[in-house]
Design a protein around this motif. Structure first.
Motif, mmCIF file in Angstrom:
data_model
loop_
_atom_site.group_PDB
_atom_site.id
_atom_site.type_symbol
_atom_site.label_atom_id
_atom_site.label_comp_id
_atom_site.label_asym_id
_atom_site.label_seq_id
_atom_site.Cartn_x
_atom_site.Cartn_y
_atom_site.Cartn_z
ATOM 1 N N PRO A 27 -8.304 -45.791 -12.858
ATOM 2 C CA PRO A 27 -7.947 -46.614 -11.699
ATOM 3 C C PRO A 27 -7.761 -48.071 -12.136
ATOM 4 C CG PRO A 27 -10.279 -46.046 -11.633
ATOM 5 C CD PRO A 27 -9.685 -45.348 -12.825
ATOM 6 N N TRP A 28 -6.764 -48.744 -11.583
ATOM 7 C CA TRP A 28 -6.443 -50.115 -11.950
ATOM 8 C C TRP A 28 -6.468 -51.003 -10.727
ATOM 9 C CZ3 TRP A 28 -6.253 -50.965 -17.010
ATOM 10 C CH2 TRP A 28 -5.969 -49.887 -17.849
ATOM 11 N N GLU A 29 -6.616 -52.297 -10.949
ATOM 12 C CA GLU A 29 -6.509 -53.313 -9.903
ATOM 13 C C GLU A 29 -5.171 -54.020 -10.067
ATOM 14 O OE1 GLU A 29 -8.766 -53.892 -7.484
ATOM 15 O OE2 GLU A 29 -10.028 -52.285 -8.254
ATOM 16 N N SER A 30 -4.652 -54.571 -8.993
ATOM 17 C CA SER A 30 -3.335 -55.221 -9.016
ATOM 18 C C SER A 30 -3.248 -56.402 -9.969
ATOM 19 C CB SER A 30 -2.958 -55.698 -7.608
ATOM 20 O OG SER A 30 -2.774 -54.601 -6.769
ATOM 21 N N GLU A 31 -4.365 -57.081 -10.194
ATOM 22 C CA GLU A 31 -4.356 -58.284 -11.031
ATOM 23 C C GLU A 31 -4.873 -58.041 -12.458
ATOM 24 O OE1 GLU A 31 -3.155 -61.393 -10.552
ATOM 25 O OE2 GLU A 31 -2.273 -60.669 -8.704
ATOM 26 N N THR A 32 -5.189 -56.812 -12.816
ATOM 27 C CA THR A 32 -5.665 -56.515 -14.167
ATOM 28 C C THR A 32 -4.543 -56.699 -15.174
ATOM 29 O OG1 THR A 32 -7.270 -54.908 -13.337
ATOM 30 C CG2 THR A 32 -6.650 -54.719 -15.657
ATOM 31 N N ASP A 33 -4.824 -57.420 -16.256
ATOM 32 C CA ASP A 33 -3.857 -57.559 -17.343
ATOM 33 C C ASP A 33 -3.829 -56.227 -18.090
ATOM 34 O OD1 ASP A 33 -2.603 -58.008 -19.856
ATOM 35 O OD2 ASP A 33 -3.088 -60.145 -19.735
ATOM 36 N N LEU A 34 -2.806 -55.444 -17.841
ATOM 37 C CA LEU A 34 -2.729 -54.077 -18.355
ATOM 38 C C LEU A 34 -2.643 -54.020 -19.872
ATOM 39 C CD1 LEU A 34 -0.270 -52.774 -15.654
ATOM 40 C CD2 LEU A 34 -2.718 -52.282 -15.795
ATOM 41 N N PHE A 35 -2.006 -54.994 -20.484
ATOM 42 C CA PHE A 35 -1.901 -55.006 -21.938
ATOM 43 C C PHE A 35 -3.234 -55.376 -22.568
ATOM 44 C CE2 PHE A 35 2.493 -55.410 -20.605
ATOM 45 C CZ PHE A 35 3.113 -54.485 -21.423
ATOM 46 N N ARG A 36 -3.879 -56.393 -22.034
ATOM 47 C CA ARG A 36 -5.164 -56.826 -22.567
ATOM 48 C C ARG A 36 -6.230 -55.734 -22.383
ATOM 49 N NH1 ARG A 36 -6.028 -62.401 -21.020
ATOM 50 N NH2 ARG A 36 -4.804 -62.717 -22.891
ATOM 51 N N ALA A 37 -6.145 -55.008 -21.263
ATOM 52 C CA ALA A 37 -7.123 -53.958 -20.966
ATOM 53 C C ALA A 37 -6.824 -52.658 -21.711
ATOM 54 C CB ALA A 37 -7.157 -53.693 -19.460
ATOM 55 N N GLY A 38 -5.708 -52.611 -22.427
ATOM 56 C CA GLY A 38 -5.352 -51.404 -23.176
ATOM 57 C C GLY A 38 -4.692 -50.343 -22.322
ATOM 58 N N GLY A 39 -4.203 -50.722 -21.134
ATOM 59 C CA GLY A 39 -3.586 -49.755 -20.230
ATOM 60 C C GLY A 39 -2.151 -49.417 -20.550
ATOM 61 N N LEU A 40 -1.466 -50.291 -21.299
ATOM 62 C CA LEU A 40 -0.063 -50.059 -21.600
ATOM 63 C C LEU A 40 0.205 -50.156 -23.093
ATOM 64 C CD1 LEU A 40 1.902 -52.128 -18.916
ATOM 65 C CD2 LEU A 40 1.454 -49.691 -18.938
ATOM 66 N N SER A 41 0.816 -49.133 -23.626
ATOM 67 C CA SER A 41 1.366 -49.200 -24.975
ATOM 68 C C SER A 41 2.826 -49.602 -24.818
ATOM 69 C CB SER A 41 1.276 -47.829 -25.646
ATOM 70 O OG SER A 41 2.115 -46.904 -24.966
ATOM 71 N N LEU A 73 13.114 -58.461 -18.751
ATOM 72 C CA LEU A 73 12.309 -57.596 -19.611
ATOM 73 C C LEU A 73 11.154 -58.348 -20.292
ATOM 74 C CD1 LEU A 73 15.092 -55.404 -21.178
ATOM 75 C CD2 LEU A 73 13.226 -54.616 -19.717
ATOM 76 N N ARG A 74 10.896 -59.581 -19.877
ATOM 77 C CA ARG A 74 9.787 -60.355 -20.446
ATOM 78 C C ARG A 74 8.454 -59.661 -20.191
ATOM 79 N NH1 ARG A 74 8.615 -65.238 -18.002
ATOM 80 N NH2 ARG A 74 9.328 -64.314 -16.094
ATOM 81 N N LEU A 75 7.569 -59.728 -21.147
ATOM 82 C CA LEU A 75 6.241 -59.128 -21.042
ATOM 83 C C LEU A 75 5.508 -59.596 -19.795
ATOM 84 C CD1 LEU A 75 4.072 -57.376 -22.473
ATOM 85 C CD2 LEU A 75 3.316 -59.469 -23.597
ATOM 86 N N ASP A 76 5.642 -60.858 -19.442
ATOM 87 C CA ASP A 76 4.928 -61.384 -18.278
ATOM 88 C C ASP A 76 5.295 -60.676 -16.980
ATOM 89 O OD1 ASP A 76 3.387 -63.134 -19.719
ATOM 90 O OD2 ASP A 76 4.690 -64.866 -19.360
ATOM 91 N N ASN A 77 6.478 -60.101 -16.884
ATOM 92 C CA ASN A 77 6.858 -59.362 -15.679
ATOM 93 C C ASN A 77 6.144 -58.018 -15.571
ATOM 94 O OD1 ASN A 77 8.622 -61.219 -14.496
ATOM 95 N ND2 ASN A 77 10.327 -60.515 -15.750
ATOM 96 N N PHE A 78 5.486 -57.577 -16.647
ATOM 97 C CA PHE A 78 4.849 -56.261 -16.673
ATOM 98 C C PHE A 78 3.354 -56.344 -16.956
ATOM 99 C CE2 PHE A 78 9.270 -55.892 -17.619
ATOM 100 C CZ PHE A 78 9.665 -54.881 -16.763
ATOM 101 N N ARG A 79 2.839 -57.544 -17.051
ATOM 102 C CA ARG A 79 1.433 -57.737 -17.419
ATOM 103 C C ARG A 79 0.476 -57.173 -16.365
ATOM 104 N NH1 ARG A 79 -0.462 -60.156 -21.498
ATOM 105 N NH2 ARG A 79 1.442 -61.276 -21.989
ATOM 106 N N THR A 80 0.799 -57.356 -15.081
ATOM 107 C CA THR A 80 -0.046 -56.844 -13.999
ATOM 108 C C THR A 80 0.814 -56.054 -13.016
ATOM 109 O OG1 THR A 80 0.212 -58.717 -12.477
ATOM 110 C CG2 THR A 80 -1.538 -58.908 -14.158
ATOM 111 N N VAL A 81 0.172 -55.229 -12.230
ATOM 112 C CA VAL A 81 0.879 -54.480 -11.187
ATOM 113 C C VAL A 81 1.495 -55.448 -10.190
ATOM 114 C CG1 VAL A 81 0.505 -52.944 -9.209
ATOM 115 C CG2 VAL A 81 -0.429 -52.349 -11.458
#
Length: 93
Positions: free
Chosen positions: A27-41, A65-73
């Protein structure tokens, strides 16, 4: 959904959280940094781009396609909202 079949940011976030949880088992939160948390390869990030494009009839190209657009939900939902809004404005104008 909001007027014009453009989902609200909240609706987008809920759908994206469900998609992520279904694919990661976490389960994820909308503001979680998915890359830092290991949620996204990087591979899963590309799957996510394809999911967003197909689910919301958008094209994510170039600067979007910038990383910042995909960092959080939340950032992904805002990206989809911006792209859908600009597509709607292009059709109206």
């Amino acid at each position: 959904m909001t007027a014009g079949n453009i989902p609200s940011t909240d609706d987008l976030e809920k759908e994206l959280l469900g998609f992520l949880e279904g694919h990661t088992g976490t389960p994820w939160e909308s503001e979680t940094d998915l890359f830092r948390a290991g949620g996204l390869s990087s591979l899963f990030a590309m799957q996510l781009v394809v999911h967003l494009e197909k689910s919301y009839a958008i094209a994510i190209r170039g600067a979007d396609l910038r990383l910042d657009n995909f960092r959080t939900v939340r950032q992904m939902a805002q990206l989809v909202g911006r792209l859908r809004q600009s597509d709607t404005e292009a059709l109206d104008g």
